[in-house]
Every structure is written in structure tokens, then in C-alpha cells.
Design an enzyme around this catalytic site. Structure first.
Site, PDB file in Angstrom:
ATOM      1  N   HIS A 462     102.218  18.874  98.437  1.00 27.75           N
ATOM      2  CA  HIS A 462     101.177  18.350  97.550  1.00 27.75           C
ATOM      3  C   HIS A 462     100.959  16.859  97.795  1.00 27.75           C
ATOM      4  O   HIS A 462      99.817  16.401  97.913  1.00 27.75           O
ATOM      5  CB  HIS A 462     101.579  18.600  96.098  1.00 27.75           C
ATOM      6  CG  HIS A 462     100.566  18.148  95.103  1.00 27.75           C
ATOM      7  ND1 HIS A 462      99.656  18.989  94.515  1.00 27.75           N
ATOM      8  CD2 HIS A 462     100.304  16.919  94.593  1.00 27.75           C
ATOM      9  CE1 HIS A 462      98.888  18.312  93.684  1.00 27.75           C
ATOM     10  NE2 HIS A 462      99.269  17.044  93.715  1.00 27.75           N
ATOM     11  N   GLU A 463     102.055  16.113  97.875  1.00 26.46           N
ATOM     12  CA  GLU A 463     101.927  14.666  98.063  1.00 26.46           C
ATOM     13  C   GLU A 463     101.386  14.322  99.440  1.00 26.46           C
ATOM     14  O   GLU A 463     100.631  13.359  99.602  1.00 26.46           O
ATOM     15  CB  GLU A 463     103.285  13.987  97.827  1.00 26.46           C
ATOM     16  CG  GLU A 463     103.862  14.189  96.421  1.00 26.46           C
ATOM     17  CD  GLU A 463     102.916  13.692  95.338  1.00 26.46           C
ATOM     18  OE1 GLU A 463     102.112  12.787  95.606  1.00 26.46           O
ATOM     19  OE2 GLU A 463     102.983  14.228  94.219  1.00 26.46           O
ATOM     20  N   HIS A 466      97.730  14.393  99.548  1.00 29.17           N
ATOM     21  CA  HIS A 466      97.064  13.214  98.996  1.00 29.17           C
ATOM     22  C   HIS A 466      96.761  12.174 100.082  1.00 29.17           C
ATOM     23  O   HIS A 466      95.962  11.256  99.842  1.00 29.17           O
ATOM     24  CB  HIS A 466      97.919  12.571  97.909  1.00 29.17           C
ATOM     25  CG  HIS A 466      97.763  13.225  96.574  1.00 29.17           C
ATOM     26  ND1 HIS A 466      96.544  13.496  96.009  1.00 29.17           N
ATOM     27  CD2 HIS A 466      98.693  13.656  95.671  1.00 29.17           C
ATOM     28  CE1 HIS A 466      96.719  14.068  94.830  1.00 29.17           C
ATOM     29  NE2 HIS A 466      98.002  14.191  94.609  1.00 29.17           N
ATOM     30  N   GLU A 485      93.491  15.653  92.728  1.00 28.61           N
ATOM     31  CA  GLU A 485      94.535  16.600  92.350  1.00 28.61           C
ATOM     32  C   GLU A 485      94.157  18.050  92.638  1.00 28.61           C
ATOM     33  O   GLU A 485      95.012  18.862  93.005  1.00 28.61           O
ATOM     34  CB  GLU A 485      94.879  16.434  90.871  1.00 28.61           C
ATOM     35  CG  GLU A 485      95.391  15.053  90.500  1.00 28.61           C
ATOM     36  CD  GLU A 485      96.669  14.657  91.228  1.00 28.61           C
ATOM     37  OE1 GLU A 485      97.233  15.494  91.964  1.00 28.61           O
ATOM     38  OE2 GLU A 485      97.105  13.507  91.074  1.00 28.61           O
TER      39      GLU A 485
END
EC number: 3.4.11.-
Length: 804
Positions: A462-463, A466, A485
Site C-alpha cells: 500500500h505504501e 503511494h 488512498e
């Protein structure tokens, strides 16, 4: 950042992973016992309230505030007047003092021309042609109104621990710049001996407004960049006949305009200029949310100093900086972009348009390791006995909120090469000037490190996502969080399947299982949140609008509930999943790659993405989709979109294999609960199948819907899946079962979860209190007393409201 997958966000603690150019190293200090950085502040400027009620004071006709707004809890002000001047580079020089819990030193700001007018595109084709710096029409700012100062206005000629404030006659200075007087001056205000006559004699001075909160500003001065030798190599020939003030502005304009491939030379020039002497102190004032600076006799932004130095120190209570200790009792401090972002770490510009590069030198005792979100791993330089200096830099323009410091007794860990490394090294679109850009620092919770690697792996994916959505491409309006997000949540499944090297059919099965889990979470979230907080685009047609000065507000930015909600994660995820499934993944993902390359380094709104997506598909294959109906159904309405309801109804009728497997296991447990005798025990034990962590979470979700589960069933459940050894998401569901059914034998596990998984455990405090069981309520109070000193203010506030 990523939520816990419950009703709350994951605790974010300094396990710091460097990726790509940062050497693929992990720093950790062992176990930590504290929660997420501060989320809200209970006070907001009373003048903003009055401004919202008085349309005559509004800075522009196309930007208004709701007169029913409660700014003390809801909206976060972005005060910087970025329309007039834009910070292009920061140079920080700070000392870390654990004794007084402050960071102290100075910051030099280098300005370019402001974002006076954003080019509005009538079609996505126009948007495609914009480059990040060319996306704005720049022109010299017009003078801003500043009322005449009376003879009580202070001069900033002061020493350490003193700073200047404007007189009370400045209270109307908010008219054009979102600025106002300081109602409660800091206790370190300078004395009257620094008074001087600062009357304008009929002239209006330009006022620079920076976002600032909980900082003690000591002095502000112009930097004499003209005194730095050899700058002519990188800037235009100096106009020797020009006034010194104009020459200094011209030098900085040339410096910030250097091409991307000259970043090394530019960085060196910034370093030398930041060390130049001051050439005159500037007048300044501060209030709750901003720092205002002016130079006497300078009426326009064009003539305002383009390089200024601010001497300041942080305050221990500042919400951008968390001072705490690890479980070994060693002090540490970390910063990250909390909802008030970095304005309590350094004076800055917070609006999304304010993209800048930076460099920082931080000094600390030699026993500490200083980490920052820089592009290269730093090696410390020895100073005087017992102290070290650390230097980091970033050469890709980024929001000020991405600047991060973590200082502590970290231990360097060197894990084996992971498939996750390839995700950043081989697929991240890079800028031409530097092919080793990386996401710099990722904050993880200790909660992700227990159990299997599953939870940690998905969080890292997930990070890493980003790096594309959130860093390489940002939202032009921070209320559109789903653009960051939602995309990261959708891509994390793709990345995680790639990291595990799953064949396509297994990847699809895993993604269907995770979609089922997210569907349950979204339903629960929407049932327990106000409708106004369920909208992904709350500003609707005003999304992206700012005042004439560039100031704006982040809707619900100070509401403590928002930090524990995941609507923008989950609805955003389901929207992108819907688009990918409707248009075909073979169409959607190649488009997404083109979109990332085209908009790399830019700020976008929802319609930029949606319009380009639909225009890339022949009209007869769009299935009746339009930007308008997608925005209306998914982004601007609360609740569950009709298309999503229909999709999930179909999935309930025909679930995927992994979901069917969980359903079968749930049925077995329900039968066990109905006849808990010992006769069939061995047979029942042999019948239970092995489940993945995601499957166990789903199983516990469904068992939570059962009205009663016997102590024998709960005991067997715990033994079968070794629940106390699972990851934090599994253990959270287990704690919910323990509380619901008052399974006293496992109360110690609830207590442990509340102490070691604090942010994830916040929801459990509510469950403990609504249980109406005295023993459980006492457990909640005891745990809170033990950990509240380590909690961030928002988490502590939410728990306090639950308990008292």
C-alpha cells in the site's frame, strides 16, 4: 498511509524502511508503545468563524465558507498566500534537544513567483499538454492590503527567546490574505524596548503569510544572496546598476529556475546561499495558524525578499512532532504529515500547490540515529565531542507534509532481497534528471510485525503504491483523498500478488477474498458514520477552489472522527475496481500506466482521471459511463452506490472459492456451538481446514454476527487457529468476540492488545464500555491510564469521550 482495516487507522510508528536508493535497509528500535500522531486541535481562529458569517470579507467571490461551519472541530485552514509567492526550496538547520523536547535552529526559504492563476482545462486533451511547472499561468502578485501600523508595532530586533508582534490595529488584515491579529501572544513576546515607528505613511506593505502553528519564532531576516561568490556560473549576469534588493530577487529567481538536470549545482547554490549573512530584519506576527511577514516599504510580492531566514524553535506540545520513548525507555522523536501537516515543525506553505525541494542538517547526540525522508542515506559527520550532524536532501518537488524526521536509538536491519524491491526499482516512473528516486521513508506499526508476513507485506505494498498516487501524482484539493488512498488500496492487491509471484487464478481468488472483507468493512463504516463524512468529494463543484491569495480550508480536516474513518480508502477502492471490471483490466491497467507517465509530477482533480479514462475508450464501449454519473453516484453521494450494491448481491449468490471455503467453516463452527459435547470432539478437530489470515478475519467477522458463542466454542476456536499468535487484524476480531461474549479467560489478551496495538485498539474501548459489564469497563479505564501518556491527542480525545 493505510488504515487498519477496522474502523480505525493503523498505529504508525517509527519502523523506518528505506527503499531503492536508500539502500534497502530497515531501521527499528525494537518495540514501541505509542499511537498515531496528533490529528486535531480543539481551537481554531475565531476570525475564521466571523469571516464565514460576513460575505463582505470573503477574499474572492468563488470561494465561501459555510456559515454553519464549526471550525473548532471541522475544517483545517491552509493560510499561506501561495498566489503571490511560492516556496521552491527549504534549507533547515536544526538541533535536537531531548531534555527540553524541542527542535531549534533556522530555516531558509527560497521563493519563486506565485501561482496566481491555475489554467483550467475545458477538456482532458488540454490537461495532457501541461507540464508540472507550466500548469500555471504565473504573473507578479498585486499588492495585498495591510492596514497602517501604529506606534506600538514591534521591530524584530531581538535576541534568543524573543519575537515581535504587530499591534492590535492589525485585526482587519485578514481581508485579502487570510491573516489576522494575534489574540493571545506567546509568552515569549518581546518587550517594549524593541518598539519603533513602523507607520506606512500612506503606503501598503505586501504581507507574506506562511502556515505555522505552535512554533516560537525568534527572528526573521532577509538573506544577502548577492554576497555569495561565483553564482554567476549558474545565474544570469547580474545587473550591477540595479538596486541591491532587486539584484537579490533576480539571483533567487534565476536559481529556482535552473533546469532539472542541473540539480546538483542548484543544490550546492542553495547550500551556499543559505549560509550567507542576513541583510536586514523583517517585521513579523503570528497567530494560531499562521506566521505573517512584511518588509517595510515593500508593496508587492515581486519586490519582497525572495530568500528569507527564520530563526525558531518548536514547542513540546506541537502536533507535528511526537516526543516519546521506546519500550526500553530510550527517548525518541518522530514527525510525519499529521492532519495539521508540518506547520508545527517549521513555517511552510501547506496548500497542495506548494511543491518544493528541500535539504536539512540535523544535529543530535552521538548515541542517536537521525533519519529523514531524503533521497540518499546519510552518513553522520562528527562535531564537538558527543554530537553528530546528519544531512539529507530531496530534489524532486514534493509537498511540505512529506518532510519527515525520526531521531532515536535505531538499529539497522538488513533483510534479504524481497520481491517488493523490484516493484520500486523497475516500474516507478522516474524523472529524467535522477533515475534513483524512491518513496524515501515508510512508517509502519509494530502491529504489522507480529504473526505472519501477510499483514506487513500488504501494508508495504500500500505504501509503495503511494509512490505513484500521493507522491508522483497528488490531489489538487486535499478533500479528494480517494485519489491517493483509493488508488493505493486498489493497487496494493496487485502489488501483493506480484510480490508473492502468484499465478493469475490464485491472484484473482485472493483479490476476491479481500474485496469481500472490504465490503464488510465498508458496510460497517457507513452504518456508523454521519452521511456528511461518507462523501468522497465533499466540496462538489467548489473542489479545487481557493481564495484570491491561495488560502483555503480542508473540509473536516480537524474533525477527530475523520482520522479513524476509511470511507475514502474503501469507496475509492470499489470505484476503481468497478471501472477496471466494467471496462476490462486489459484496457484499464495499460491506461493507468499512461496516466501516471503523463501526469507525473502534477496535481489532479477527480475529473482529470475520469475524463482521460473515458476519452481513451471508444464511446460504444463505455457502457453508458460518463464523468457526470460517476461523480454523482460514487463521489458526491453518501451511502453505497447502486452499481456496487448490484455487484455485491451477485457475489453473494456466487462467491469465490476462498470465500465459499470460509462459509463452509463458519457453518461447522455454528454446529459445534449448538452441540458442545465432548463425544464428537476429535472428529470436529480433524474436520477444520487450514485458513489464511484473510480467511480467518472473514470467519471471525461472520462469527461476530452470532448472538451467542459458548465458552467451549471460543476456547476451541482459539486453539484451532492459535489466535493469540496471529497478526493484529485477526487478534482484533478475536478481542471483539471475547468482549461480546464476556469470555473471561481471554481478558488478558484484550488488555495486551490495548497496550501494544493502541491505535487499532481504540474501537475496543467503545466495545468495552457498551458491554455494560463492570469488569470490562474497569479493564478499559485501567488500560487507558497506562497508555494515555503515549497516545496522540486525537486518539486520547476519542477514548476519553468513550470512557467519561
Amino acid at each position: 498511509m493505510y488504515g487498519s482495516g477496522l474502523k480505525l487507522t493503523q498505529s504508525l510508528l517509527p519502523l523506518v524502511q528505506g527503499i531503492g536508493s536508500c539502500g534497502k535497509t530497515t531501521y527499528a528500535s525494537g518495540c514501541f508503545l505509542f499511537g498515531k500522531p496528533a490529528i486535531c486541535d480543539s481551537e481554531l481562529l475565531e476570525e475564521i468563524r466571523s469571516l464565514s458569517c460576513d460575505s463582505a470579507k470573503l477574499p474572492t467571490a468563488n470561494y465561501t465558507m459555510d456559515i454553519n461551519l464549526d471550525p473548532s472541530r471541522d475544517d483545517l485552514p491552509l493560510m499561506a498566500n501561495t498566489s503571490h509567492l511560492l516556496v521552491k526550496h527549504y534549507v533547515l538547520d536544526l538541533d535536537v534537544d531531548f531534555g527540553s523536547r524541542v527542535l531549534e535552529g533556522n530555516i531558509v526559504l527560497f521563493f519563486g513567483d506565485g501561482n496566481r492563476c491555475k489554467k483550467q482545462s475545458s477538456s482532458s486533451q488540454e490537461t495532457f499538454q501541461m507540464e508540472s511547472e507550466e500548469a500555471y499561468i504565473l504573473r507578479t502578485a498585486e499588492p495585498c492590503h495591510v492596514p497602517k501600523m501604529d506606534s506600538n508595532t514591534f521591530s524584530p530586533k531581538m535576541g534568543h527567546r524573543e519575537f515581535a508582534v504587530f499591534g492590535k490595529s492589525d485585526q482587519d488584515a485578514f481581508d485579502n490574505d487570510g491573516n489576522h491579529d494575534n489574540k493571545e501572544h506567546d509568552s515569549e513576546s518581546s518587550s517594549s524596548k524593541y518598539c519603533c515607528d513602523t507607520g506606512n505613511h500612506g503606503r501598503e506593505d505586501f504581507l507574506l503569510v506562511l502556515d505555522c502553528c505552535d512554533l516560537s519564532v525568534l527572528k526573521v531576516e532577509e538573506v544577502d544572496v548577492a554576497a555569495v561568490p561565483d553564482l554567476e556560473k549558474f545565474t544570469k549576469a547580474p545587473n550591477l546598476t540595479a538596486a541591491p534588493e532587486k539584484r537579490r530577487c533576480e539571483i533567487v529567481r534565476d536559481l529556482v529556475a535552473l533546469p532539472a538536470d542541473a540539480w546538483r549545482e542548484q543544490l550546492d547554490c542553495y547550500t551556499r546561499c543559505s549560509q550567507a549573512p542576513g541583510c536586514g530584519e523583517l517585521l513579523f506576527d503570528s497567530d494560531k495558524w499562521s506566521l505573517q511577514i512584511r518588509k517595510k516599504g515593500v508593496p508587492t510580492a515581486a519586490d519582497f525578499p525572495h530568500a528569507i531566514r527564520i530563526w525558531y524553535k518548536t514547542k513540546p506540545e506541537g502536533q507535528s512532532v511526537t516526543w516519546t520513548s521506546d519500550q526500553d525507555g530510550r527517548p525518541c522523536v518522530y514527525t510525519m504529515g499529521s492532519p495539521i501537516n508540518n506547520r508545527a515543525l517549521f513555517p511552510c506553505q501547506e496548500p497542495p500547490v506548494a511543491m518544493s525541494t528541500w535539504q536539512a542538517t540535523v544535529r543530535a547526540a552521538a548515541s542517536f540515529v537521525v533519519l529523514m525522508s531524503g533521497e540518499k542515506s546519510a552518513k553522520p559527520t562528527p562535531l564537538r565531542e558527543g554530537y553528530m550532524s546528519w544531512h539529507y536532501y530531496v530534489t524532486m518537488p514534493m509537498p511540505a507534509s512529506t518532510f519527515t524526521i525520526a531521531v532515536g536509538c535505531w538499529t539497522e536491519m538488513k533483510p534479504k532481497t524481497s520481491p517488493l524491491d523490484d516493484l520500486t526499482e523497475h516500474t516507478l516512473p522516474l524523472r529524467p534528471s535522477d533515475a534513483d528516486f524512491s518513496p524515501h521513508i515508510i512508517f509502519l506499526s509494530q502491529s504489522t510485525l507480529t504473526g505472519t508476513s501477510h499483514l506487513c507485506g500488504t501494508r508495504l505494498c500500500h505504501e509503495i503504491a503511494h509512490a505513484w498516487f500521493g507522491l508522483a501524482i497528488g490531489a489538487r484539493d486535499w478533500t479528494e483523498e480517494w485519489l491517493s488512498e483509493g488508488f493505493a488500496t486498489h493497487l496494493e492487491d496487485i502489488f501483493w500478488a506480484e510480490a508473492q509471484q502468484l499465478p493469475p487464478h490464485e491472484a484473482l481468488e485472493q483479490q476476491e477474498l479481500r474485496a469481500c472483507l472490504r465490503w464488510h468493512r465498508l458496510q460497517d463504516e457507513l452504518q456508523n458514520s454521519p452521511e456528511g463524512m461518507q462523501v468522497l468529494r465533499p466540496n462538489k463543484e467548489k473542489t479545487g477552489h481557493v481564495s484570491a491569495s491561495g488560502a483555503s480550508v480542508v473540509k473536516n480536516g480537524l474533525n477527530p472522527e475523520k482520522g479513524f474513518m476509511q470511507v475514502h480508502y474503501l469507496k475509492g477502492y470499489f470505484l476503481l475496481r468497478f471501472l477496471a471490471r466494467t471496462l476490462g483490466e486489459e484496457t484499464y491497467f495499460p491506461f493507468l500506466r499512461k496516466f501516471v507517465h503523463l501526469f507525473h509530477g502534477q496535481l489532479i482533480l477527480s475529473q482529470d482521471f475520469l475524463q482521460m479514462l473515458l476519452e481513451s475508450i471508444p464511446e460504444n464501449k463505455r457502457f453508458g459511463l460518463s464523468v457526470e454519473n460517476i461523480v454523482g453516484d460514487w463521489l458526491e453521494c453518501p451511502g453505497i452506490p447502486k452499481a456496487l450494491q448490484e455487484e455485491r448481491k451477485a457475489k453473494d449468490c456466487s462467491p469465490s472459492r476462498l470465500v465459499r471455503q470460509v462459509g463452509s467453516e463458519v457453518a461447522k463452527w455454528i454446529r459445534v456451538n449448538r452441540r458442545p459435547g465432548k463425544r464428537q470432539r476429535r472428529k470436529r478437530e480433524a474436520a477444520f481446514e487450514k485458513l489464511s489470515p484473510d480467511q480467518i478475519v472473514l470467519l471471525l467477522e461472520w462469527l461476530l454476527e452470532q448472538k451467542t458463542l459458548s465458552p467451549q466454542t471460543l476456547h476451541r476456536l482459539q486453539q484451532t487457529y492459535h489466535l493469540q499468535e496471529q497478526d493484529a487484524e485477526v487478534r482484533h476480531r478475536w478481542c471483539e468476540l471475547v468482549i461480546k461474549h464476556k469470555y473471561t479467560k481471554a481478558y488478558d489478551q484484550v488488555k495486551r492488545f490495548l497496550q501494544e496495538d493502541q491505535a487499532m485498539g481504540i474501537y475496543l474501548y467503545g466495545e468495552l464500555m457498551v458491554s455494560e459489564d463492570a469488569r470490562l469497563q474497569q479493564l478499559a479505564h485501567r488500560c487507558f491510564e497506562l497508555v494515555k501518556g503515549h497516545m496522540d491527542k486525537a486518539s486520547a480525545q476519542v477514548v476519553t469521550e468513550m470512557l467519561f
